[in-house]
Scaffold this motif. Structure first.
Motif, PDB file in Angstrom:
ATOM      1  N   ARG A  74       0.806  -1.261   0.219  1.00 15.34           N
ATOM      2  CA  ARG A  74      -0.194   0.000  -0.021  1.00 15.34           C
ATOM      3  C   ARG A  74       0.824   1.214   0.064  1.00 15.34           C
ATOM      4  O   ARG A  74       1.844   1.369   0.900  1.00 15.34           O
ATOM      5  CB  ARG A  74      -0.875   0.128   1.335  1.00 15.34           C
ATOM      6  CG  ARG A  74      -2.043   0.873   1.164  1.00 15.34           C
ATOM      7  CD  ARG A  74      -3.015   0.778   2.237  1.00 15.34           C
ATOM      8  NE  ARG A  74      -4.215   1.905   2.059  1.00 15.34           N
ATOM      9  CZ  ARG A  74      -4.981   2.058   2.868  1.00 15.34           C
ATOM     10  NH1 ARG A  74      -5.174   1.315   4.163  1.00 15.34           N
ATOM     11  NH2 ARG A  74      -5.938   2.597   2.751  1.00 15.34           N
ATOM     12  N   LEU A  75       0.602   2.117  -0.930  1.00 12.52           N
ATOM     13  CA  LEU A  75       1.407   3.421  -0.748  1.00 12.52           C
ATOM     14  C   LEU A  75       0.695   4.352  -0.090  1.00 12.52           C
ATOM     15  O   LEU A  75      -0.421   4.381  -0.187  1.00 12.52           O
ATOM     16  CB  LEU A  75       1.408   3.975  -2.404  1.00 12.52           C
ATOM     17  CG  LEU A  75       2.162   2.951  -3.353  1.00 12.52           C
ATOM     18  CD1 LEU A  75       2.159   3.494  -4.931  1.00 12.52           C
ATOM     19  CD2 LEU A  75       3.834   2.932  -2.932  1.00 12.52           C
ATOM     20  N   VAL A  76       1.545   5.202   0.683  1.00 16.67           N
ATOM     21  CA  VAL A  76       1.202   6.508   1.368  1.00 16.67           C
ATOM     22  C   VAL A  76       1.420   7.718   0.884  1.00 16.67           C
ATOM     23  O   VAL A  76       2.512   7.856   0.547  1.00 16.67           O
ATOM     24  CB  VAL A  76       1.688   6.061   2.668  1.00 16.67           C
ATOM     25  CG1 VAL A  76       1.152   7.390   3.648  1.00 16.67           C
ATOM     26  CG2 VAL A  76       1.600   4.721   3.451  1.00 16.67           C
ATOM     27  N   HIS A  77       0.353   8.536   0.553  1.00 13.33           N
ATOM     28  CA  HIS A  77       0.597  10.030   0.029  1.00 13.33           C
ATOM     29  C   HIS A  77       0.329  10.811   1.191  1.00 13.33           C
ATOM     30  O   HIS A  77      -0.819  10.645   1.724  1.00 13.33           O
ATOM     31  CB  HIS A  77      -0.453   9.830  -1.075  1.00 13.33           C
ATOM     32  CG  HIS A  77      -0.334   9.055  -2.139  1.00 13.33           C
ATOM     33  ND1 HIS A  77       0.090   9.308  -3.669  1.00 13.33           N
ATOM     34  CD2 HIS A  77      -0.663   7.891  -2.482  1.00 13.33           C
ATOM     35  CE1 HIS A  77       0.092   8.240  -4.388  1.00 13.33           C
ATOM     36  NE2 HIS A  77      -0.513   7.353  -3.709  1.00 13.33           N
ATOM     37  N   PRO A  78       1.108  12.063   1.205  1.00 14.81           N
ATOM     38  CA  PRO A  78       0.748  12.960   1.944  1.00 14.81           C
ATOM     39  C   PRO A  78      -0.368  13.467   1.772  1.00 14.81           C
ATOM     40  O   PRO A  78      -1.325  13.954   2.603  1.00 14.81           O
ATOM     41  CB  PRO A  78       2.072  13.800   2.235  1.00 14.81           C
ATOM     42  CG  PRO A  78       2.741  13.406   0.755  1.00 14.81           C
ATOM     43  CD  PRO A  78       2.250  12.267   0.436  1.00 14.81           C
ATOM     44  N   PHE A  79      -0.748  13.930   0.616  1.00 13.37           N
ATOM     45  CA  PHE A  79      -2.050  14.470   0.041  1.00 13.37           C
ATOM     46  C   PHE A  79      -2.398  13.790  -1.197  1.00 13.37           C
ATOM     47  O   PHE A  79      -1.759  13.414  -1.814  1.00 13.37           O
ATOM     48  CB  PHE A  79      -1.712  15.896  -0.223  1.00 13.37           C
ATOM     49  CG  PHE A  79      -1.439  16.839   0.823  1.00 13.37           C
ATOM     50  CD1 PHE A  79      -2.447  17.579   1.760  1.00 13.37           C
ATOM     51  CD2 PHE A  79       0.004  16.882   1.139  1.00 13.37           C
ATOM     52  CE1 PHE A  79      -1.981  18.070   2.936  1.00 13.37           C
ATOM     53  CE2 PHE A  79       0.320  17.846   2.313  1.00 13.37           C
ATOM     54  CZ  PHE A  79      -0.758  18.433   3.070  1.00 13.37           C
ATOM     55  N   ALA A  80      -3.484  13.991  -1.498  1.00 16.52           N
ATOM     56  CA  ALA A  80      -4.218  13.119  -2.621  1.00 16.52           C
ATOM     57  C   ALA A  80      -3.517  13.483  -4.009  1.00 16.52           C
ATOM     58  O   ALA A  80      -3.497  12.618  -4.826  1.00 16.52           O
ATOM     59  CB  ALA A  80      -5.801  13.211  -2.874  1.00 16.52           C
ATOM     60  N   GLU A  87      -5.989  18.528   3.997  1.00 15.24           N
ATOM     61  CA  GLU A  87      -5.396  19.647   3.816  1.00 15.24           C
ATOM     62  C   GLU A  87      -4.440  20.005   4.808  1.00 15.24           C
ATOM     63  O   GLU A  87      -4.430  19.169   5.923  1.00 15.24           O
ATOM     64  CB  GLU A  87      -6.565  20.778   3.680  1.00 15.24           C
ATOM     65  CG  GLU A  87      -7.249  20.992   5.031  1.00 15.24           C
ATOM     66  CD  GLU A  87      -8.441  21.973   5.050  1.00 15.24           C
ATOM     67  OE1 GLU A  87      -8.375  22.892   5.986  1.00 15.24           O
ATOM     68  OE2 GLU A  87      -9.414  21.632   4.381  1.00 15.24           O
ATOM     69  N   GLN A  88      -3.492  20.765   4.782  1.00  8.70           N
ATOM     70  CA  GLN A  88      -2.422  20.873   5.391  1.00  8.70           C
ATOM     71  C   GLN A  88      -2.922  21.060   6.991  1.00  8.70           C
ATOM     72  O   GLN A  88      -3.927  21.783   7.320  1.00  8.70           O
ATOM     73  CB  GLN A  88      -1.876  22.473   5.443  1.00  8.70           C
ATOM     74  CG  GLN A  88      -0.733  22.818   6.211  1.00  8.70           C
ATOM     75  CD  GLN A  88       0.382  21.574   5.681  1.00  8.70           C
ATOM     76  OE1 GLN A  88       0.633  21.414   4.594  1.00  8.70           O
ATOM     77  NE2 GLN A  88       1.119  21.191   6.608  1.00  8.70           N
ATOM     78  N   GLY A  89      -2.425  20.029   7.997  1.00 11.09           N
ATOM     79  CA  GLY A  89      -2.806  19.957   9.240  1.00 11.09           C
ATOM     80  C   GLY A  89      -3.904  19.270   9.539  1.00 11.09           C
ATOM     81  O   GLY A  89      -4.460  19.293  10.966  1.00 11.09           O
ATOM     82  N   VAL A  90      -4.814  18.713   8.929  1.00 11.43           N
ATOM     83  CA  VAL A  90      -6.154  17.929   8.769  1.00 11.43           C
ATOM     84  C   VAL A  90      -6.069  16.513   8.194  1.00 11.43           C
ATOM     85  O   VAL A  90      -5.799  16.442   6.984  1.00 11.43           O
ATOM     86  CB  VAL A  90      -7.267  19.021   8.113  1.00 11.43           C
ATOM     87  CG1 VAL A  90      -8.824  18.131   8.423  1.00 11.43           C
ATOM     88  CG2 VAL A  90      -7.298  20.186   8.667  1.00 11.43           C
ATOM     89  N   TYR A  91      -5.992  15.800   9.092  1.00 11.46           N
ATOM     90  CA  TYR A  91      -6.001  14.248   8.863  1.00 11.46           C
ATOM     91  C   TYR A  91      -7.236  13.809   8.022  1.00 11.46           C
ATOM     92  O   TYR A  91      -8.378  14.246   8.257  1.00 11.46           O
ATOM     93  CB  TYR A  91      -5.953  13.408   9.786  1.00 11.46           C
ATOM     94  CG  TYR A  91      -4.411  13.299  10.676  1.00 11.46           C
ATOM     95  CD1 TYR A  91      -3.342  13.168   9.902  1.00 11.46           C
ATOM     96  CD2 TYR A  91      -4.530  13.674  11.998  1.00 11.46           C
ATOM     97  CE1 TYR A  91      -2.145  13.284  10.443  1.00 11.46           C
ATOM     98  CE2 TYR A  91      -3.176  13.697  12.597  1.00 11.46           C
ATOM     99  CZ  TYR A  91      -2.072  13.380  11.793  1.00 11.46           C
ATOM    100  OH  TYR A  91      -0.791  13.543  12.522  1.00 11.46           O
ATOM    101  N   THR A  92      -7.170  12.880   6.921  1.00 11.53           N
ATOM    102  CA  THR A  92      -8.212  12.052   6.446  1.00 11.53           C
ATOM    103  C   THR A  92      -9.208  11.295   7.565  1.00 11.53           C
ATOM    104  O   THR A  92      -8.583  10.926   8.710  1.00 11.53           O
ATOM    105  CB  THR A  92      -7.704  11.451   5.463  1.00 11.53           C
ATOM    106  OG1 THR A  92      -7.095  10.168   5.813  1.00 11.53           O
ATOM    107  CG2 THR A  92      -7.206  12.127   4.303  1.00 11.53           C
ATOM    108  N   ASP A  93     -10.232  10.966   7.263  1.00  9.40           N
ATOM    109  CA  ASP A  93     -11.089  10.279   8.116  1.00  9.40           C
ATOM    110  C   ASP A  93     -10.394   8.777   8.087  1.00  9.40           C
ATOM    111  O   ASP A  93     -10.499   8.300   9.409  1.00  9.40           O
ATOM    112  CB  ASP A  93     -12.458   9.982   7.672  1.00  9.40           C
ATOM    113  CG  ASP A  93     -13.228  11.232   7.422  1.00  9.40           C
ATOM    114  OD1 ASP A  93     -13.033  12.145   8.223  1.00  9.40           O
ATOM    115  OD2 ASP A  93     -14.043  11.404   6.874  1.00  9.40           O
TER     116      ASP A  93
END
Length: 81
Positions: A31-37, A67-73
């Motif tokens: 699984r690849l991990v992206h900092p942002f979509a 977005e900057q500083g806001v984690y995904t669900d």
């Protein structure tokens, strides 16, 4: 056959798979991990199985921030929030 789990830099993926196979550890799940979509992946999560057969499942990407500083669900769920 034992399992191995690794978190590593995504730009080293070829080296990781090559090293695993040279030690008779077959990559089974990735699984690849992206900092942002909209950014390239910066990490890879990979599972290997010693003596496993050749077949790897590539899971959907994990995106860390909406977005900057806001984690995904999904990240909040992983962290238990």
């Amino acid at each position: 056959g034992g399992h191995v789990y690794m978190v590593h830099r995504a730009d080293r993926l070829c080296d990781i798979v090559s090293a695993m196979r040279s030690r008779k550890i077959e990559p089974k799940r990735m699984r690849l991990v992206h900092p942002f979509a909209d950014k390239e992946p910066n990490m890879v999560l990979i599972e290997g199985l010693r003596g496993g057969k050749s077949r790897m499942t590539v899971e959907k990407p994990l995106v860390v921030y909406k977005e900057q500083g806001v984690y995904t669900d999904e990240i909040l769920e992983i962290y238990g929030y």
